[in-house]
Structure formats: structure tokens, C-alpha cells
Design an enzyme around this catalytic site. Structure first.
Site, mmCIF file in Angstrom:
data_model
loop_
_atom_site.group_PDB
_atom_site.id
_atom_site.type_symbol
_atom_site.label_atom_id
_atom_site.label_comp_id
_atom_site.label_asym_id
_atom_site.label_seq_id
_atom_site.Cartn_x
_atom_site.Cartn_y
_atom_site.Cartn_z
ATOM 1 N N HIS A 1 -15.657 42.896 -30.470
ATOM 2 C CA HIS A 1 -15.799 41.618 -29.772
ATOM 3 C C HIS A 1 -16.379 40.501 -30.631
ATOM 4 C CE1 HIS A 1 -16.099 38.835 -26.517
ATOM 5 N NE2 HIS A 1 -17.423 38.814 -26.539
ATOM 6 N N SER B 1 -16.458 33.957 -26.807
ATOM 7 C CA SER B 1 -16.514 34.727 -25.570
ATOM 8 C C SER B 1 -16.593 33.795 -24.352
ATOM 9 C CB SER B 1 -17.686 35.705 -25.634
ATOM 10 O OG SER B 1 -17.601 36.663 -24.609
ATOM 11 N N ASP C 1 -11.194 44.753 -29.231
ATOM 12 C CA ASP C 1 -12.209 44.175 -28.339
ATOM 13 C C ASP C 1 -12.121 44.845 -26.970
ATOM 14 O OD1 ASP C 1 -13.879 42.608 -26.775
ATOM 15 O OD2 ASP C 1 -13.175 40.713 -27.622
#
Length: 281
Positions: free
Chosen positions: A241, A104, A211
């Protein structure tokens, strides 16, 4: 597992390591926005079983590290904090190849690190990375004041236990985005896009196709800006995610370890690597 701190940008940085006997490579984990490295225990255990000495730290303003919560006005010093950790890992494991794994926002940090310090790395893995553009950043910066922006735990994984643990974790930030942090993310994405390819460094890009937190389309656009001749990518239908915490996490982590095996086997003078002994308690 060992814990220590080091002096970095913004104060004391909390770090962890998960050693193994006779490690064959080093894996450095780079966590995402609002979370902390303690959420990666299972990832570290999988990498330990694969023969990696694993390292990670809490970014400034995150977890157990110093700094105002989730306040990052400039990501270049955050990249340099990561550099300090990588140097410690190399000092403690001389002559071993280093694989950087970023998730991320940590994927964004890892991508920038790969652009600046590729000579220190054998490979980089990006999981659901913030690359290209993150539309929510511009949308929030256009508002004054910034509205409440807590992350919805349901966007993380199809496993409800993951969301519940996240919601109950006192080291996770459950509040709103800070304007300076959003501005710094926007600036770092511009920097990464302009800096271009990671060159010959092997890179594995992984992303869940469902996601909603970091949508795959803009991220894949960003991948094209940094792609090199040894870049690989794989996307996963239905995954949200946190692909390392998904219901099919074993498959995802197997893709990571298989990629590492290919990289290590292709290194000059290397034979097909053998697994290290299982870590002892």
C-alpha cells in the site's frame, strides 16, 4: 522544517512546511487515513532535493490536529481545509506552480480537490488512492456493531521496519473505524464518480499491485471516472500500500519527480527546469 496551526473545519489544524532556497515549485502533501504528515519526512526531503517547497497538514481528527480521533462526518470541509493550506503555500511562494500529492484516503481528498480547484494546481499525483469504490466500507457498514478494524502494519510495505514504526507511532490511530467516517467515505466516492474528469490538469496515478489495503482493481475503475487527456498511470508489481515507503521507494519517487519535470517543462513559456540548490540545514 517549520510548524504552525491554522483555524480550519473542526478546530486547530497542525501544519508543517519544508522550505528550500529558490524553490521552483510547491508540493503539497495529503496524508491517508489514521496517520499524520510527520510520516512523510523522507518524501519531503526528496522533493526538497528536487527543488520543491513542501507543505502538509494533519487532517481533522488526525495526528496533532483537533477533533475526535479519525471522526470525519463530511469530507467536503476536509477538502476546504486543504484549500486553506494551499492558499497559504501560494501566498508564501507567489508565482510558483503547485503540485498536489495525495496518498490513500488523501488521494481521495486530492482527487476531489482537483475537481474543485484545478485552476490552482499545475499537477496532481495520486498514490494508492481510495477511488471508485472501497469494498471494505460497504462490508463494515452492513455490520452492527462494526467489528474491530485496526490496520495491519504488514499490509503497508515489504520493509518490516515500516510496519514496526507505524505500530509504535503514538500519533497513528490504531483503533477501529468510525461509522460516520465510513459513511462519509462512501458519500465522497459517489460525489467524485459523479463529478467526472479533472480535465486538462496533469494527473499521475500510482499504485502497488499487491496492495491489500486499497485493492488496485476498484481504484483503477475510479480513475476512469476522473481521467482527463493528460492523465498518466503506473502500477508496480509486488508493491504493497505505501509505495513511498516500499523497498523500491526511490524508483517510485523518481517517477514522481520525472512527472513533475515533464509538467513544468510543458508549461507555457517554461524552459526545461533546473534543480534548485540543495537545501541547507
Amino acid at each position: 522544517m517549520a510548524r504552525w496551526t491554522f483555524q480550519g473545519h473542526g478546530g486547530e489544524i497542525a501544519a508543517r512546511s519544508w522550505p528550500v532556497p529558490r524553490a521552483r515549485y510547491v508540493a503539497v502533501l495529503c496524508h491517508g487515513y489514521g496517520e499524520h504528515i510527520g510520516r512523510y519526512e523522507r518524501v519531503a526531503a526528496t522533493l526538497n532535493d528536487h527543488g520543491a517547497a513542501v507543505y502538509g497538514h494533519d487532517h481533522v481528527g488526525h495526528g496533532e490536529s483537533a477533533g475526535e480521533r479519525v471522526l470525519i462526518a463530511d469530507f467536503e470541509p476536509v477538502v476546504e481545509n486543504l484549500h486553506l493550506l494551499v492558499k497559504q503555500a501560494i501566498e508564501q511562494n507567489p508565482d510558483l506552480p503547485v503540485v498536489l500529492i495525495g496518498h490513500s484516503m488523501g488521494g481521495m481528498i486530492a482527487a476531489r480537490y482537483a475537481q474543485e480547484h484545478a485552476d490552482e494546481l499545475a499537477a496532481v499525483v495520486l498514490s494508492g488512492p481510495v477511488l471508485g469504490r472501497w469494498d471494505v466500507v460497504g462490508e463494515l457498514l452492513a455490520q452492527d456493531p462494526i467489528p474491530p478494524t485496526p490496520i495491519d502494519p504488514a499490509t503497508l510495505s515489504r520493509d518490516p521496519a515500516v510496519g514496526s514504526a507505524y505500530a509504535e507511532d503514538p500519533l497513528v490511530w490504531h483503533g477501529d473505524f468510525r461509522r460516520p467516517t465510513l459513511q462519509a467515505i462512501s458519500e465522497m466516492l459517489t460525489t467524485i464518480n459523479a463529478a467526472g474528469s479533472v480535465g486538462e490538469l496533469p494527473l499521475l496515478y500510482l499504485h502497488g499491485e499487491a496492495d491489500e489495503l486499497v485493492p488496485i482493481g476498484p481504484s483503477l475503475e475510479g480513475l476512469e471516472a476522473i481521467r482527463g487527456p493528460r492523465t498518466e498511470s503506473r502500477t508496480y508489481p509486488g508493491l504493497r500500500h505505501e509505495i513511498f515507503n516500499e523497498t523500491t521507494k526511490d524508483e517510485v519517487l523518481a517517477d514522481v519527480t520525472a512527472f513533475v519535470d515533464r509538467v513544468l517543462a510543458a508549461a507555457p513559456g517554461s524552459a526545461v527546469p533546473e534543480l534548485a540548490d540543495a537545501p541547507t540545514e
